[in-house]
Structures are given as structure tokens and as C-alpha cells.
Design an enzyme around this catalytic site. Structure first.
Site, short mmCIF file in Angstrom:
data_model
loop_
_atom_site.label_atom_id
_atom_site.label_comp_id
_atom_site.label_asym_id
_atom_site.label_seq_id
_atom_site.Cartn_x
_atom_site.Cartn_y
_atom_site.Cartn_z
CG HIS A 115 0.73 5.88 4.07
ND1 HIS A 115 2.06 5.58 4.06
CD2 HIS A 115 0.20 5.17 3.03
CE1 HIS A 115 2.34 4.72 3.10
NE2 HIS A 115 1.22 4.45 2.44
CB CYS A 128 -0.41 4.63 -0.58
SG CYS A 128 -1.59 3.48 0.14
#
Length: 312
Positions: A115, A128
Site C-alpha cells: 500500500h 507491510c
């Protein structure tokens, strides 16, 4: 999910900048983007933790590279083979104070994703893979459910392989024609509509367990004995492109995802299965299917159909 706060999605390093540079010279927030180099074919994303780079390949050709930020100490990004499970352009974290995570491609249900986020030039996320905002938006348009994402210590370019694999016992014309007739009506995940529901198939060969396991999404659908030369398999993932009619074999794209597994990535002749397993396997085969070789055991700690294909 790996990045509290984007500290304002504004122009500049956080937004990202498309540049014309060598990969090693990219500064935080910079990326290259050249989809015209290969307009068609299956996509694969390779995240190199050592380099803090995300490499995008289409049909085996690298079309983009971006700087990224992976997990910091105590929140390290797991390495292994993943597939994209969910896409959400306007996602917000359920764990980190509703933090915005634009252009989210989910890799596990417990919080690992690609992301947009802040890129300080070193590992800084909660697990992440953060990407520049502009790059994440471009990538979001290309990925699909089932796109393989390999998170590795370092990057290795894909290798084109034509080999029967487990799908064919050899290069016999009659057998190839039979498999071709079952493959033709099955779409690659990149061709699915959003409303379509198709199973994503992954085959895992484990030298530790001497077993082959076939997953359809989160279900174990087939297991059998692995026939191989008894030596370590290394860490490799093959994506099935489809049949190669000229060679009467299967066309694969192969990637190594572990430094120790260098070499021999194209040698599928080392692994096989009995005729009964091969016959049953054919009902699950589709273009875009993954075939993973590993020396890890097939234990839920290392493998989960619901989350990831294999995690090292």
C-alpha cells in the site's frame, strides 16, 4: 497493517516521482514505470528486502521498479510466496488508528499488504510493504486477485521454462492434446471480472515431508507422495503461463525467492508424482497456477491457503 499515518498525501517524496535512473540510484519515493516494454502477459511482483525495492514483471519482462519500505525491527515483513487476496483503493487500517492505506493489495488476512505510505529510505513499517502513492496507484491498476507476490531477501529475475512439470508425464502429443482441451476454457486470473469467483490453485512440493499438496484458495484438495532426487529443492516458484504448442510442453515463469536456493531454478525434471496424482491434478490446473518448491514442512506455521502459499 504496516504504516500508521501517511503524514499527508502531498506532492513530493510521499507522492512519488517517476524518474529515469538505474535501479540502484533510486532515491526514497522514486520509481521507474515502463509498461510499454511488455504490454501483455501474467504479472508478478518481487519485493527485495535487502534492496528496499519492489520489482514488477509482466510476462517475464521487468516493467517497473520502485523504492519501498518494509517492516522495521520487531515487525519484520515475512518472506515467502503470497498471492493477492483482496484489493481496496481506499483502505484504512483496523489496527493502527484508522490510518489510511491507499491502493491496498492484501497479502495475508492478519495484516500484511502492499500500500501507499511514507518512505524514509529504510525499513520502517509494521510489516507491510509501503510504496510511493503514485506508484501504488499505477500498480493497483495492473494487479488482480491471485497475482503472485514474492517477498525475498534479494531480487532474482524470472527465467522462462518450458517443461511438462507435474501436469504432463512427458512430451507425448496425445497427452498434450488432452491437457490442452481442459486448459483452453479456463481463464487466467487477470481475465476475471470483479464479480467472478474462481479458485486460485497452488501446488507445493516439500522435500522435508516428501509430499505434494494442492490448494484451492483456502482448501487442501489433493495430497500425494513427492518423487524427487532426495536433494534439497531450494526455494522457487513457478507460474504457469499456459501450454507451449511448439514444444508440446507447459510454459512456466520461474523465480527464486531465497538466496540459498540460487541455481537449478529451471530444473523441473527433479520433481514428479505418481500417475494417479497427476491424473487428479489436471482438474485443478489453470493458467496462472503456482507451483512452489520448498525445503520447509507443510505445516500451518509455514503454509496457509487462506493467508499465503508458503512463508519462510
Amino acid at each position: 497493517m504496516g504504516g500508521a499515518g501517511l503524514f499527508g498525501l502531498v506532492a513530493g517524496p510521499l507522492s512519488g516521482q517517476h524518474v529515469y535512473k538505474e535501479v540502484h540510484a533510486l532515491l526514497p519515493g522514486e520509481f521507474t514505470w515502463h509498461p510499454e516494454r511488455q504490454p501483455y502477459g501474467p504479472l508478478a511482483v518481487v519485493v527485495s528486502i535487502d534492496e528496499q525495492r519492489a520489482h514488477v514483471y509482466r510476462n517475464g519482462v521487468r516493467i517497473a521498479v520502485s523504492t519501498c519500505s518494509t517492516g522495521k525491527a520487531g515487525h519484520e515483513t515475512p518472506t515467502g510466496v503470497f498471492v493477492i487476496l483482496q484489493k481496496d483503493r481506499d483502505h484504512r487500517s483496523s489496527t493502527y488508528n484508522n490510518a489510511p492505506m491507499p491502493n491496498m493489495n492484501r497479502l495475508t488476512w492478519d495484516g500484511i499488504a502492499l500500500h501507499a505510505g511514507n518512505l524514509p529510505g529504510y525499513p520502517a513499517s509494521h510489516g507491510c510493504v509501503r510504496l510511493p502513492l503514485e506508484f501504488s496507484a499505477l500498480l493497483f491498476e495492473l494487479t488482480h486477485l491471485g497475482t503472485p507476490v514474492i517477498i525475498a531477501a534479494s531480487n532474482h529475475d524470472p527465467i522462462d521454462v518450458v517443461h511438462p512439470g507435474l501436469i504432463l508425464s512427458g512430451y507425448a502429443d496425445h497427452e498434450f492434446d488432452e491437457v490442452l482441451s481442459t486448459l483452453e476454457p479456463r481463464k487466467h486470473p487477470k481475465d476475471w471480472k470483479i464479480s467472478d469467483i474462481h479458485p486460485i490453485t497452488s501446488i507445493i512440493a516439500s522435500s522435508t515431508d516428501a509430499q505434494l499438496l494442492v490448494l484451492e484458495n483456502n482448501e487442501e484438495v489433493l495430497q500425494g507422495d513427492l518423487i524427487w532426487d532426495g536433494k534439497p529443492l531450494g526455494s522457487h516458484v513457478y507460474t504457469l503461463k499456459g501450454p507451449n504448442e511448439a514444444a508440446k510442453g507447459m510454459h512456466w515463469e520461474a523465480l527464486t525467492y531465497d538466496v540459498a536456493g540460487r541455481g537449478g531454478v529451471s530444473d523441473l525434471s527433479r520433481v514428479g508424482a505418481g500417475p494417479e496424482f497427476n491424473e487428479k491434478l489436471r482438474q485443478y490446473v489453470h493458467p496462472g497456477m503456482l507451483f512452489v518448491l520448498t525445503d520447509l514442512p507443510l505445516h500451518p506455521d509455514h503454509r496457509s491457503g487462506r493467508d499465503f502459499v508458503i512463508m519462510s
